[in-house]
Design a protein around this motif. Structure first.
Motif, PDB file in Angstrom:
ATOM      1  N   ASP A 442     -42.984  25.723  23.662  1.00 15.50           N
ATOM      2  CA  ASP A 442     -41.708  26.239  23.144  1.00 15.50           C
ATOM      3  C   ASP A 442     -41.474  27.673  23.614  1.00 15.50           C
ATOM      4  O   ASP A 442     -40.353  28.055  23.947  1.00 15.50           O
ATOM      5  CB  ASP A 442     -41.595  26.111  21.614  1.00 15.50           C
ATOM      6  CG  ASP A 442     -42.790  26.650  20.860  1.00 15.50           C
ATOM      7  OD1 ASP A 442     -43.915  26.650  21.406  1.00 15.50           O
ATOM      8  OD2 ASP A 442     -42.627  27.075  19.698  1.00 15.50           O
ATOM      9  N   GLN A 446     -38.327  28.716  26.121  1.00 16.15           N
ATOM     10  CA  GLN A 446     -37.288  29.674  25.728  1.00 16.15           C
ATOM     11  C   GLN A 446     -37.044  30.745  26.783  1.00 16.15           C
ATOM     12  O   GLN A 446     -36.087  31.500  26.698  1.00 16.15           O
ATOM     13  CB  GLN A 446     -37.648  30.316  24.379  1.00 16.15           C
ATOM     14  CG  GLN A 446     -37.496  29.330  23.236  1.00 16.15           C
ATOM     15  CD  GLN A 446     -37.833  29.927  21.883  1.00 16.15           C
ATOM     16  OE1 GLN A 446     -37.854  31.138  21.707  1.00 16.15           O
ATOM     17  NE2 GLN A 446     -38.117  29.070  20.917  1.00 16.15           N
ATOM     18  N   VAL A 466     -41.279  19.361  25.447  1.00 12.21           N
ATOM     19  CA  VAL A 466     -41.508  20.675  24.838  1.00 12.21           C
ATOM     20  C   VAL A 466     -42.555  20.509  23.752  1.00 12.21           C
ATOM     21  O   VAL A 466     -42.309  19.851  22.736  1.00 12.21           O
ATOM     22  CB  VAL A 466     -40.219  21.246  24.223  1.00 12.21           C
ATOM     23  CG1 VAL A 466     -40.469  22.655  23.715  1.00 12.21           C
ATOM     24  CG2 VAL A 466     -39.085  21.236  25.222  1.00 12.21           C
ATOM     25  N   ASN A 468     -43.884  21.805  20.880  1.00 11.57           N
ATOM     26  CA  ASN A 468     -43.417  22.833  19.949  1.00 11.57           C
ATOM     27  C   ASN A 468     -44.490  23.105  18.890  1.00 11.57           C
ATOM     28  O   ASN A 468     -44.672  22.323  17.964  1.00 11.57           O
ATOM     29  CB  ASN A 468     -42.111  22.364  19.295  1.00 11.57           C
ATOM     30  CG  ASN A 468     -41.563  23.412  18.325  1.00 11.57           C
ATOM     31  OD1 ASN A 468     -42.062  24.534  18.262  1.00 11.57           O
ATOM     32  ND2 ASN A 468     -40.536  23.034  17.579  1.00 11.57           N
ATOM     33  N   GLN A 470     -44.364  26.185  17.571  1.00  7.85           N
ATOM     34  CA  GLN A 470     -43.681  27.294  16.909  1.00  7.85           C
ATOM     35  C   GLN A 470     -44.371  28.630  17.131  1.00  7.85           C
ATOM     36  O   GLN A 470     -44.366  29.515  16.270  1.00  7.85           O
ATOM     37  CB  GLN A 470     -43.530  27.000  15.406  1.00  7.85           C
ATOM     38  CG  GLN A 470     -42.708  25.745  15.179  1.00  7.85           C
ATOM     39  CD  GLN A 470     -42.819  25.198  13.769  1.00  7.85           C
ATOM     40  OE1 GLN A 470     -43.100  25.956  12.844  1.00  7.85           O
ATOM     41  NE2 GLN A 470     -42.595  23.922  13.617  1.00  7.85           N
ATOM     42  N   TYR A 498     -34.291  21.634  19.218  1.00  6.29           N
ATOM     43  CA  TYR A 498     -34.344  21.386  20.659  1.00  6.29           C
ATOM     44  C   TYR A 498     -33.492  20.198  21.088  1.00  6.29           C
ATOM     45  O   TYR A 498     -33.008  20.149  22.224  1.00  6.29           O
ATOM     46  CB  TYR A 498     -35.803  21.221  21.117  1.00  6.29           C
ATOM     47  CG  TYR A 498     -36.563  22.525  21.027  1.00  6.29           C
ATOM     48  CD1 TYR A 498     -36.552  23.428  22.085  1.00  6.29           C
ATOM     49  CD2 TYR A 498     -37.259  22.884  19.869  1.00  6.29           C
ATOM     50  CE1 TYR A 498     -37.215  24.642  22.005  1.00  6.29           C
ATOM     51  CE2 TYR A 498     -37.918  24.095  19.775  1.00  6.29           C
ATOM     52  CZ  TYR A 498     -37.899  24.970  20.846  1.00  6.29           C
ATOM     53  OH  TYR A 498     -38.537  26.184  20.756  1.00  6.29           O
ATOM     54  N   GLU A 536     -38.702  16.900  22.392  1.00  6.38           N
ATOM     55  CA  GLU A 536     -39.419  17.871  21.568  1.00  6.38           C
ATOM     56  C   GLU A 536     -40.566  17.150  20.876  1.00  6.38           C
ATOM     57  O   GLU A 536     -40.346  16.126  20.210  1.00  6.38           O
ATOM     58  CB  GLU A 536     -38.492  18.494  20.527  1.00  6.38           C
ATOM     59  CG  GLU A 536     -39.229  19.476  19.619  1.00  6.38           C
ATOM     60  CD  GLU A 536     -38.428  19.899  18.381  1.00  6.38           C
ATOM     61  OE1 GLU A 536     -37.279  19.446  18.215  1.00  6.38           O
ATOM     62  OE2 GLU A 536     -38.986  20.670  17.587  1.00  6.38           O
TER      63      GLU A 536
END
Lengths: 569, 167
Positions: A442, A446, A466, A468, A470, A498, A536
């Motif tokens: 992620d 970005q 992705v 993710n 976080q 996403y 995602e």
């Protein structure tokens, strides 16, 4: 002879080099070049940021083995290219970057969108040119492609002032390149080759330590033959994944900081390293003084400056990996293949006792390694994987079983987050029939996800997973291990949807949140072939990359997993 | 440890910047650098004195520059090394005789004389220049400028063995 502009000479020269695609972003100073490009058979792919254009050109070059071309305007256009140029220099990616420049009469006057591009990019390129004479354009382009693609490949930049692009000239083919100061050595020295063969014959515990040089030299077939006739096990670095099939009985996997226990330990116990197209990078050697302490070293590289830079070899061989492997095979011919049973048995025992592992519980969070394995299963491994930088990159490299060169694309030396999406676009353009799957984190996502607009707009159906968690996962991993668990500035939170991002940018979006959703979601992504897809995967934020050799530690101190922490600290 | 490199380069704009930038980036300290055209058209010669424990990496990295054609490391015992210096020495009327005497021993030429100082030009080996400097320092040095070192390999001496054979 008809008169043409410098811009027309540039585009004609690119056509003569066989360029079929240019990745770029227009702007004031480069505008003259975009005009004849419009009429040219060369496809232009409009990136949304020059960094994206640069990484696309890199992805194209990685996937095809040809020179990638990026174009940008002066000033910010050129400075935005600096990261891909530095990336390409570190990873030896053949690239030609073309930048516009303010008119020569304004150079040095702090004109609008002026930057000292050749000065800024001097240490980020293999070579660069500032062209002041329109008659030199054809010659400079020919030289740039020659320098970018031969010897140790790398990026070359051509800076073209606007008035030079607008000036008139007549087209003359520049002919063959002859540069007084640039004559790469490709053939290995015969005496050294003979010495190398002697060392290999005598060795009890040899290891082939190979990297990106094998891929760049298209030497995978020769490597495989050589490994088989000499019966020497092979470890492939992050840059060399795919240079040797992971399913081969002699494959050890990746060495280094997050390598397999078997590869790391085989190097530590080896009595001979046959290092080909590698540079003894710190991510591989760990603490240099204790790296492969018992080993003699044969070092083959096309760049003489790599030989002896980190480790002094016993047999240095400057040359192209493919040519030298050919010479080694010739010199070996007629010898019996050694059985090396004790050494291969030891290795087999390490493989059995210390495999890569993770623990996917059916009711637990998704483990990222599980996603890689599921994707491998669903595609049969028939895909090109393009990674960003971070934990996901390591997991992809560890758990995918590579079988072909040029189907693993990542940013190794510079470690450029945000590499995956644009590089995947470039790879897909270069090899449109291949399934190109970007594995991204992620955090990495970005940094460059605006290039999904490019993919959607230009009809380049890449897929992006992705992972993710976080957070900047590799940063949190280090903070948990070495900074008392203080997660300073590394948590990204769950504020991004996403799927909506993907849809908003013209792509298809899917999400998987539990282990049982992984396979069906990946299958859905594989079924889409007309648009880019973003998947995602909400993965376990606590998962760390193991094995791990902490930075600066000896490779004798491999941390195998979370339960192993503290053992060696 | 100081090493002298004689580097043949293509005379292109920016070549000096490339060489200097590369040495800086790789962490090599430049002690002096002199550059000028050669007898070959389009080529310049740089004489670079670098401070480095070993030269192998410097040479290999320099070789990677496309405009660098040839690099020779000069052994001080088998090469001619020269510098030129302009030095203004504090020499009021009463001291001029002494200073001129030292200068004449070193074949330094007085190129400017003022009421309170004299300026000398001296060329020669770095050791000779330093010796001269040591001797005039007590009078007071007002200003000093040195060229970078230039150097050239001596012609290979005839081997003693061959000489005997001829005799």
């Amino acid at each position: 002879m008809s008169t043409i502009t410098g811009a027309q000479a540039l585009i004609t020269a690119l056509e003569h080099e066989g360029v079929d695609v240019v990745f770029g972003v227009p702007g004031g100073a480069i505008l003259p070049a975009y005009d004849p490009l419009h009429e040219s058979p060369i496809r232009h792919i409009l990136a949304r940021h020059e960094q994206g254009a640069g990484h696309m050109a890199e992805g194209y070059a990685w996937a095809t083995g040809r020179v990638g071309v990026a174009m940008a305007t002066s000033g910010p256009g050129a400075t935005n290219l600096v990261t891909p140029l530095a990336d390409a220099l570190m990873d030896s990616v053949p690239l030609v970057a073309i930048t516009g420049q303010v008119p020569t009469s304004s150079v040095g006057n702090d004109a609008f969108q002026e930057a000292y591009t050749t000065g800024i990019t001097m240490p980020a390129t293999k070579h660069n040119y500032f062209v002041t004479d329109v008659d030199e354009i054809a010659q400079v382009v020919r030289e740039a492609f020659h320098i970018a693609s031969t010897g140790r490949p790398g990026p070359v930049l051509i800076d073209l002032p606007k008035n030079v692009l607008n000036a008139t000239t007549t087209w003359r083919d520049p002919g063959a390149v002859s540069l007084a100061g640039y004559k790469p050595t490709v053939e290995g020295h015969p005496r050294r080759v003979k010495e190398a063969v002697e060392l290999i014959t005598e060795a009890q515990r040899p290891v082939l330590y190979v990297g990106g040089g094998i891929i760049k030299a298209n030497a995978a077939a020769e490597l495989r033959r050589f490994a088989e006739v000499t019966n020497v096990p092979v470890t492939t670095t992050l840059m060399g994944r795919g240079a040797f099939p992971d399913d081969h009985r002699l494959a050890l996997g990746m060495p280094g900081m997050h390598g397999t226990y078997t590869a790391i330990t085989a190097l530590q116990k080896a009595d001979l390293l046959i290092a080909i197209g590698v540079r003894f990078d710190d991510r591989v050697t760990g603490k240099v003084e204790t790296f492969a302490p018992h080993a003699k070293v044969i070092h083959v590289d096309v760049d003489p400056a790599e030989i002896g830079k980190v480790r002094t070899p016993d047999v240095p061989i400057v040359g192209d990996a493919r040519r030298v492997l050919g010479q080694l095979l010739e010199a070996w011919a007629g010898r019996e293949t050694p059985d090396r049973q004790p050494w291969l048995d030891t290795i087999a025992a390490w493989k059995r006792d210390f495999p890569l592992r993770y623990d996917q519980r059916p009711d637990g969070p998704i483990k990222p390694q599980f996603v890689i394995e599921e994707l491998y299963r669903l595609t049969g491994g028939d895909a090109t994987l393009v990674a960003g930088v971070g934990q996901h990159q390591m997991w992809a490299s560890q758990f995918w079983r590579f079988s072909d060169p040029r189907r693993w694309i990542n940013s190794g030396g510079l470690g450029t987050m945000g590499f995956a999406i644009p590089a995947a676009i470039g790879a897909k353009v270069g090899r449109p029939d291949d399934l190109v799957y970007a594995i991204d984190g992620d955090g990495s996502f970005q940094m460059t996800f605006q290039e999904l607009i490019t993919a959607a707009d230009e009809g380049i159906p890449i897929k992006v997973a992705v992972f993710n968690n976080q957070s900047y996962g590799m940063v949190t991993q280090w903070q948990k291990l070495f900074y008392g668990g203080r997660l300073s500035a590394s948590v990204l939170g769950d504020g991004v949807d996403y799927v909506k991002v993907a849809e908003g940018l013209g792509c298809v979006g899917f999400r998987a949140e539990t282990p049982d959703e992984v396979a069906p979601t990946l299958e859905k992504s594989l079924a889409v072939d007309d648009r880019p897809v973003v998947v995602e995967l909400v993965v376990d934020p606590d998962e760390m990359v193991f094995p791990m050799v902490p930075a600066g530690a000896s490779n004798d101190e491999v941390i195998l997993g979370p339960d192993d922490l503290g053992r060696s600290s | 440890m100081k090493h002298t490199l004689s580097v043949l380069v293509e005379n292109r704009p920016g070549v000096l910047a490339r060489v200097a930038s590369l040495l800086a980036r790789r962490g090599f300290n430049i002690h002096s650098l002199a550059v000028g055209p050669t007898s070959e058209p389009g080529m310049s010669r740089m004489t670079i004195v670098v401070d480095a424990p070993e030269l192998e990496q410097v040479k290999k990295q320099l070789h990677k520059l496309v405009n660098v054609v040839r690099i020779t490391e000069l052994d001080p015992a088998n090469s001619l090394e020269r510098e030129i210096m302009l030095v203004r020495v504090a020499a009021p009327a009463g001291k001029r005789g002494e200073v001129l005497e030292i200068a004449s021993i070193f074949k330094a030429t007085a190129v400017d004389v003022g009421p309170s100082s004299m300026c000398f030009q001296i060329s020669g080996t770095p050791a000779k220049i330093n010796d001269f400097l040591d001797l005039v320092r007590p009078y007071g040095i007002v200003d000093l400028v040195k060229s970078g070192r230039i150097a050239m390999a001596r012609e290979q001496k005839t081997k003693p063995g061959r000489l005997r054979a001829v005799n």
